[in-house]
Design an enzyme around this catalytic site. Structure first.
Site, PDB file in Angstrom:
ATOM      1  N   GLN A  97       0.824  -1.210   0.000  1.00 19.67           N
ATOM      2  CA  GLN A  97       0.000   0.000   0.000  1.00 19.67           C
ATOM      3  C   GLN A  97       0.858   1.260   0.000  1.00 19.67           C
ATOM      4  OE1 GLN A  97      -2.624  -0.175   3.400  1.00 19.67           O
ATOM      5  NE2 GLN A  97      -3.794  -1.871   2.560  1.00 19.67           N
ATOM      6  N   HIS A  99      -0.011   5.436   1.031  1.00 19.38           N
ATOM      7  CA  HIS A  99      -1.001   6.404   1.498  1.00 19.38           C
ATOM      8  C   HIS A  99      -0.619   7.786   0.977  1.00 19.38           C
ATOM      9  CE1 HIS A  99      -2.474   3.174   3.880  1.00 19.38           C
ATOM     10  NE2 HIS A  99      -1.433   3.151   4.683  1.00 19.38           N
ATOM     11  N   GLU A 134       0.998   6.151   9.915  1.00 22.49           N
ATOM     12  CA  GLU A 134       0.823   4.959  10.754  1.00 22.49           C
ATOM     13  C   GLU A 134       2.099   4.659  11.537  1.00 22.49           C
ATOM     14  OE1 GLU A 134      -2.063   2.368   7.767  1.00 22.49           O
ATOM     15  OE2 GLU A 134       0.097   2.186   7.555  1.00 22.49           O
ATOM     16  N   ARG A 274      -3.326   0.829  -3.722  1.00 27.11           N
ATOM     17  CA  ARG A 274      -2.695  -0.498  -3.682  1.00 27.11           C
ATOM     18  C   ARG A 274      -1.595  -0.609  -4.733  1.00 27.11           C
ATOM     19  NH1 ARG A 274      -7.796  -0.965  -2.265  1.00 27.11           N
ATOM     20  NH2 ARG A 274      -8.177  -1.850  -0.191  1.00 27.11           N
TER      21      ARG A 274
END
EC number: 5.3.1.8
Length: 391
Positions: A97, A99, A134, A274
């Site tokens: 992934q 972001h 994250e 993705r």
């Protein structure tokens, strides 16, 4: 302060045993239990029990009393609990992934809204206008990929598969960011015979190559034998976090969780582009536009915590959340912040006290502390993890 009633997300990649083994969470149906969510995310908010015994959504409770529960600075800046706290249990690889950053998330969200793309459409990239920084903190040995390797490293790893695709040979001639971008897109764009041939070359190389990252490619190929993402461990750092180690995942940086159990903290966003290891839609032009093709040495990926007494603080470069660990002792210590906090018992037993109220947390249990309830006293054995804001 209230004990949280949390939900489990049953994604297919989740472990059927980890939450039971670590925290005694029952799994009578033997479903994959991928994530335990703690927070007020609209998709699956935690619940709390009010003073009169009623169970309500934490999101609704915060909505009715934002300033008291979130603190003035967080209420003004974010208008909601700005983070989601999870226990993540990966039995098999998750998709690679990326972001988008905050600005591109705002632009992309507005653009897709204007185009009338439904929120649940497969080709929808932007579910909200927020970024998604994250932090991942390993509870067990945790295997992941994060950020591009140094170019010299990529060159040596690609040599055995130089014949797999013309874009690989092209990068090997002049290894720079532009050619890495072309290589990244070319591998994802492969179809039919071209893809079969490239993967055959990669799988042939697996027979003669030992150690990492070849071993990681073998692990991934058990789940995704025909995915062009199998080349990604040659381009991205393969990271093995030991329990207690953490790393931050920056915007515009490809990453994937492969195996293990970890605490994960993130900003409240579902924006994901993705980049392989998935049967789902990949928007290659949008992905490439949102990736920084710059190397990051593996040695720089771990977050260096700062110890202060019994607290271990993990510096976070954004305001959306903060993360710290607290070693508990029989003597009470004060835990305070100017925001809401979620406290999670990692191991042992935590006793939280605020005036006359007393709350006991066993491993895997968590509590919500409103900003107006700070500070609370904590004692016991083992460790607490705390997620909050430093605003």
């Amino acid at each position: 302060m209230q004990k949280l009633i949390n939900s489990v997300q049953n994604y297919a990649w989740g472990s059927k045993t980890a939450l039971t083994e670590l925290y005694g969470i029952a799994n009578p149906q033997q479903q994959p239990m991928a994530e335990l969510w703690m927070g007020a995310h609209p998709k699956s908010s935690s619940r709390i029990t009010t003073a009169n015994g009623e169970t309500v959504s934490l999101r609704d409770a915060i909505e009715k009393n934002k300033t008291a529960m979130l603190g003035e600075a967080v209420a003004n800046r974010f208008g909601e609990l700005p983070f989601l706290f999870k226990v993540l249990c990966a039995a098999q690889p998750l998709s690679i992934q990326v972001h988008p950053n905050k600005r591109n998330s705002e632009i992309g969200f507005a653009k897709e809204n204007a185009a009338g793309i439904p929120m649940d459409a497969a080709e929808r990239n932007y579910k909200d206008p927020n970024h998604k920084p994250e932090l991942v903190f390993a509870l067990t040995p945790f295997l992941a990929m994060n950020a591009f390797r140094e170019f010299s490293d990529i060159v040596s790893l690609l040599q055995p598969v130089a014949g797999a695709h013309s874009a690989i040979a092209h990068f090997l001639q002049v290894p720079n960011a532009e050619r890495l971008s072309q290589l990244f897109a070319s591998l994802l764009n492969m179809q039919g015979e071209e893809k079969s041939r490239a993967l055959a070359v990669l799988k042939a190389a697996l027979n003669s190559q030992q150690g990492e990252p070849w071993q990681t490619i073998r692990v991934i190929s058990e789940y995704y034998p025909d995915d062009s993402g199998l080349f990604s461990p040659l381009l991205l750092n393969v990271v093995k976090l030991n329990p207690g180690e953490a790393m931050f995942l920056f915007a515009e940086t490809p990453h994937a969780y492969l195996q293990g159990v970890a605490l994960e903290v993130m900003a409240n966003s579902d924006n994901v582009l993705r980049a392989g290891l998935t049967p789902k839609y990949i928007d290659i032009p949008e992905l490439v536009a949102n990736v920084k093709f710059e190397p990051k040495p593996a040695g720089e990926l771990l977050t260096a915590p700062v110890k202060s007494g019994a607290e271990l603080d993990f510096p976070i470069p954004v305001d959306d959340f903060a993360f710290s660990l607290h070693d508990l002792a029989l003597q009470e210590t004060s835990i305070g912040q100017h925001s809401a906090a979620i406290l999670f018992c990692v191991e042992g037993e935590a006793v939280l006290r605020k005036d006359e109220q007393r709350l006991v947390l066993k491993p895997g249990e968590s509590a919500f502390i409103g900003a107006d309830e700070s500070p609370v006293n904590a004692s016991g054995t083992g460790r607490l993890a705390r997620v909050y804001n430093k605003l």
